[in-house]
Write a protein that holds these residues in place. Sequence first.
Motif, PDB file in Angstrom:
ATOM      1  N   HIS A 123     -37.317  81.775 -30.594  1.00 21.07           N
ATOM      2  CA  HIS A 123     -38.285  82.515 -29.786  1.00 21.07           C
ATOM      3  C   HIS A 123     -38.656  83.787 -30.558  1.00 21.07           C
ATOM      4  CE1 HIS A 123     -37.618  79.851 -26.358  1.00 21.07           C
ATOM      5  NE2 HIS A 123     -36.305  79.979 -26.574  1.00 21.07           N
ATOM      6  N   VAL A 124     -39.487  83.596 -31.563  1.00 20.43           N
ATOM      7  CA  VAL A 124     -39.806  84.695 -32.471  1.00 20.43           C
ATOM      8  C   VAL A 124     -41.268  85.107 -32.313  1.00 20.43           C
ATOM      9  CG1 VAL A 124     -40.414  83.137 -34.365  1.00 20.43           C
ATOM     10  CG2 VAL A 124     -39.634  85.445 -34.889  1.00 20.43           C
ATOM     11  N   VAL A 125     -41.525  86.399 -32.481  1.00 17.71           N
ATOM     12  CA  VAL A 125     -42.889  86.943 -32.465  1.00 17.71           C
ATOM     13  C   VAL A 125     -43.163  87.485 -33.864  1.00 17.71           C
ATOM     14  CG1 VAL A 125     -44.459  88.625 -31.480  1.00 17.71           C
ATOM     15  CG2 VAL A 125     -42.735  87.524 -30.030  1.00 17.71           C
ATOM     16  N   PRO A 126     -44.061  86.835 -34.623  1.00 17.35           N
ATOM     17  CA  PRO A 126     -44.337  87.284 -35.990  1.00 17.35           C
ATOM     18  C   PRO A 126     -44.741  88.766 -36.029  1.00 17.35           C
ATOM     19  CG  PRO A 126     -45.307  85.126 -35.605  1.00 17.35           C
ATOM     20  CD  PRO A 126     -44.833  85.621 -34.281  1.00 17.35           C
ATOM     21  N   GLY A 127     -44.130  89.479 -36.986  1.00 22.29           N
ATOM     22  CA  GLY A 127     -44.451  90.881 -37.167  1.00 22.29           C
ATOM     23  C   GLY A 127     -43.628  91.823 -36.310  1.00 22.29           C
ATOM     24  N   ARG A 128     -42.914  91.326 -35.323  1.00 19.17           N
ATOM     25  CA  ARG A 128     -42.117  92.195 -34.440  1.00 19.17           C
ATOM     26  C   ARG A 128     -40.669  92.191 -34.919  1.00 19.17           C
ATOM     27  NH1 ARG A 128     -42.155  91.118 -28.101  1.00 19.17           N
ATOM     28  NH2 ARG A 128     -44.362  91.633 -28.484  1.00 19.17           N
ATOM     29  N   GLY A 129     -40.099  93.398 -35.035  1.00 17.00           N
ATOM     30  CA  GLY A 129     -38.717  93.546 -35.479  1.00 17.00           C
ATOM     31  C   GLY A 129     -37.721  93.415 -34.335  1.00 17.00           C
ATOM     32  N   VAL A 130     -36.515  93.941 -34.576  1.00 16.39           N
ATOM     33  CA  VAL A 130     -35.443  93.850 -33.583  1.00 16.39           C
ATOM     34  C   VAL A 130     -35.709  94.796 -32.429  1.00 16.39           C
ATOM     35  CG1 VAL A 130     -32.969  94.115 -33.166  1.00 16.39           C
ATOM     36  CG2 VAL A 130     -33.777  93.222 -35.371  1.00 16.39           C
ATOM     37  N   ASP A 131     -35.616  94.274 -31.191  1.00 12.08           N
ATOM     38  CA  ASP A 131     -35.747  95.097 -29.986  1.00 12.08           C
ATOM     39  C   ASP A 131     -34.356  95.618 -29.643  1.00 12.08           C
ATOM     40  OD1 ASP A 131     -36.222  96.285 -27.591  1.00 12.08           O
ATOM     41  OD2 ASP A 131     -37.232  94.574 -26.665  1.00 12.08           O
ATOM     42  N   PHE A 132     -34.031  96.792 -30.225  1.00  6.24           N
ATOM     43  CA  PHE A 132     -32.681  97.323 -30.041  1.00  6.24           C
ATOM     44  C   PHE A 132     -32.394  97.718 -28.594  1.00  6.24           C
ATOM     45  CE2 PHE A 132     -33.231  97.923 -34.628  1.00  6.24           C
ATOM     46  CZ  PHE A 132     -32.047  97.388 -35.094  1.00  6.24           C
ATOM     47  N   ASP A 133     -33.410  98.117 -27.847  1.00  6.84           N
ATOM     48  CA  ASP A 133     -33.191  98.434 -26.429  1.00  6.84           C
ATOM     49  C   ASP A 133     -32.744  97.189 -25.665  1.00  6.84           C
ATOM     50  OD1 ASP A 133     -33.877 101.050 -26.829  1.00  6.84           O
ATOM     51  OD2 ASP A 133     -35.978 100.775 -26.260  1.00  6.84           O
ATOM     52  N   ALA A 134     -33.416  96.060 -25.936  1.00  2.00           N
ATOM     53  CA  ALA A 134     -33.024  94.814 -25.274  1.00  2.00           C
ATOM     54  C   ALA A 134     -31.620  94.387 -25.696  1.00  2.00           C
ATOM     55  CB  ALA A 134     -34.020  93.717 -25.592  1.00  2.00           C
ATOM     56  N   VAL A 135     -31.319  94.567 -26.993  1.00  2.00           N
ATOM     57  CA  VAL A 135     -29.978  94.233 -27.465  1.00  2.00           C
ATOM     58  C   VAL A 135     -28.927  95.105 -26.772  1.00  2.00           C
ATOM     59  CG1 VAL A 135     -28.449  94.235 -29.474  1.00  2.00           C
ATOM     60  CG2 VAL A 135     -30.773  93.368 -29.692  1.00  2.00           C
ATOM     61  N   ALA A 136     -29.212  96.417 -26.659  1.00  2.00           N
ATOM     62  CA  ALA A 136     -28.272  97.333 -26.018  1.00  2.00           C
ATOM     63  C   ALA A 136     -28.052  96.973 -24.550  1.00  2.00           C
ATOM     64  CB  ALA A 136     -28.792  98.771 -26.140  1.00  2.00           C
ATOM     65  N   ARG A 137     -29.174  96.649 -23.852  1.00  2.00           N
ATOM     66  CA  ARG A 137     -29.029  96.272 -22.441  1.00  2.00           C
ATOM     67  C   ARG A 137     -28.190  94.993 -22.295  1.00  2.00           C
ATOM     68  NH1 ARG A 137     -34.534  97.790 -22.398  1.00  2.00           N
ATOM     69  NH2 ARG A 137     -35.130  95.586 -22.552  1.00  2.00           N
ATOM     70  N   THR A 138     -28.411  94.054 -23.192  1.00  2.00           N
ATOM     71  CA  THR A 138     -27.678  92.793 -23.140  1.00  2.00           C
ATOM     72  C   THR A 138     -26.188  93.019 -23.400  1.00  2.00           C
ATOM     73  OG1 THR A 138     -29.649  91.615 -23.922  1.00  2.00           O
ATOM     74  CG2 THR A 138     -27.533  90.462 -24.071  1.00  2.00           C
ATOM     75  N   LEU A 139     -25.883  93.817 -24.427  1.00  2.00           N
ATOM     76  CA  LEU A 139     -24.483  94.104 -24.734  1.00  2.00           C
ATOM     77  C   LEU A 139     -23.808  94.884 -23.616  1.00  2.00           C
ATOM     78  CD1 LEU A 139     -24.704  94.997 -28.552  1.00  2.00           C
ATOM     79  CD2 LEU A 139     -23.913  92.860 -27.496  1.00  2.00           C
ATOM     80  N   ALA A 140     -24.558  95.832 -23.013  1.00  2.00           N
ATOM     81  CA  ALA A 140     -23.996  96.602 -21.898  1.00  2.00           C
ATOM     82  C   ALA A 140     -23.679  95.695 -20.713  1.00  2.00           C
ATOM     83  CB  ALA A 140     -24.976  97.702 -21.481  1.00  2.00           C
ATOM     84  N   LEU A 141     -24.578  94.741 -20.439  1.00  2.00           N
ATOM     85  CA  LEU A 141     -24.332  93.790 -19.357  1.00  2.00           C
ATOM     86  C   LEU A 141     -23.080  92.960 -19.639  1.00  2.00           C
ATOM     87  CD1 LEU A 141     -25.181  92.378 -16.746  1.00  2.00           C
ATOM     88  CD2 LEU A 141     -26.662  90.892 -18.118  1.00  2.00           C
ATOM     89  N   GLY A 142     -22.949  92.515 -20.899  1.00  2.00           N
ATOM     90  CA  GLY A 142     -21.757  91.741 -21.266  1.00  2.00           C
ATOM     91  C   GLY A 142     -20.485  92.550 -21.111  1.00  2.00           C
TER      92      GLY A 142
END
Length: 635
Positions: A106-125
């Motif tokens: 599920h990739v969007v060309p030209g878009r880098g890592v969404d660190f906010d989404a990663v942080a929210r996901t890790l916090a939930l875990g």
Amino acid sequence: MTASMGDVRRAAAPPATRPRNFRASTVRLVKLLAPQRRTAIAVIALSLLGTVIGVVVPRILGHATDLLFNGVIGRQLPAGITKDQAVAAARARGNNAFADLLSGMHVVPGRGVDFDAVARTLALGLIMYLVAALMIWVQARLLNVTVRRTLQGLRSQVEDKMHRLPLAYFDNRQRGEVLSRVTNDIDNLQTSLSMTIAQLFSAVLTVVTVLVMMVTISPVLTGITLVTVPVSVLATRAIARRSQRMFFAQWRNTGRLNAHIEESYSGFTLVRTFGQRDRIEDEFRRLNDEVYHASFGAQLLSGLVSPATTFISNLSYVGVAVVGGVQVATGQITVGSIQAFIQYVRQFNGPVNQVASMYNTLQSGVASAERVFDLLDETEEAPDRELSLPSLNGEGPTGRVEFDQVSFGYHPGHPVLEDLSFTAQPGSTVAIVGPTGVGKTTLVNLLMRFYDVDSGRILVDGVDITTVNRHSLRSRIGMVLQDTWLFSGTIAQNIAYGRPDAGDDDIIDAAKAAYVDRFVHTLPNGYETRVADGGGNISAGERQLITIARAFLARPQLLILDEATSSVDTRTELLIAKATHELRRDRTSFIIAHRLSTIRDADVILVMEAGKIVEQGNHGELLARRGAYYRMTQA
């Protein structure tokens, strides 16, 4: 104790080794938890929630991995195009492998890592991990409470059972063996349950929930993982089948060793006196070696389970890694999903290996449980009657005892008493004499209903003693045995054992009547002197006097003196004779003695040979007959 009773003890054999029913014992063990069902339901609910939350977290972490990987790949692609265009461009360049990988992302060309989404996901875990840990901790606490209460109830059952067992049970077994079941086996059972039941329950829940999550990710990889399970089960069963017998032998031999230690320590003075230290030590080494070999074999065999299942489980890792790598490369599964699946494989194999590693503890606990259940399943005394002996009204002498054609044997086909009949009139003193092993003490055991007659009747005041409850019978009987026994406590407490509500003056009066008072004042703490090791800190004669004082204080209707003066000197014997003469007034008394001086003034003397009464009468009458009694006096 007579030779007949000694034969009973010598005939006792240690329990035989036999195959044990592991499944039935385990089911019965689980049923013990039923009274704690509310706490158990709470434990189940917390375990279920904690396990489910813990199993969901790897999917969340896999999603975080996908976010990172998608961002890394997306940054390398030109902005402004779609994923389908990027896949088509890769195929046009001949890079089919990259195109297959890209198609599954599920990739969007030209878009880098969404660190906010990663942080929210890790916090939930992280939060879910903390919640799961909290639930598992509470569940473990509640489970420990459940196990402790269950074992507390089991100890109460065993204690109640001990009081319902007939005397024959204890005559046929070594004391240390019985104590081992009551103490060591129950303690081992508690340790085993505490260590295994929580892990077993958690393991089952983990396996089920993890299996569901694995199927949702990849049925193919799940099938590869499950292929090794039957192999692990077969290996575990093959090893466990051999180790179960070893664990049972371990605890059986531990009971034998405890019995030997209890006997040798209790008779330590006798061992030293007869120079039997070397023999006792050799016997200890032999029994200790049996415990060692049984324990070593059980631990060695059961210890093979964990390495075997670990090796088999690792084979599934190899299969998952190879097939999973191909699926990622072909775009059938994402990197995060394969990461989560590998975590699930570890979570799936972990409980299997965990159960295997603690299987030796579980088997040891079940072996101990079987020994405790064997005790609980022993045949009890016949149910007691509700009817009691008629209450004493104080009108005239009471205590008429009649043996009516009584026959009895400790073993079928080996009678000790045969067709024995006699009557003891109220207030009379009946002396019973004869060679060792003719059934003198057996006669008293039947009167106390430690054993029930095989045929005939024993009547007290015209009432068959088998038709009334034992307590009402025994509460009327005072007994002084040749084998004295004092409990841990003070001398005053030991005298008052026969009548706990007695006052200090009553205790002192009984002590004076039994001539205990004269030596108590020579002790540093007088009546508050503590008795240790069954009375090992005072002489045998003094112990005998204390037990006689105990009978004085109880003031029973019937009195039994079984070699009651065997441990006292001649002068003390004369003093006790005077005291017991007063004690026997208006009481029916039975005296078993080898010293003719003790029974000379008895109203009736019964002479026994081979379980039968061959003569009866008073001292003068029997001497005049020049029969068996006369020969005894001459001998």
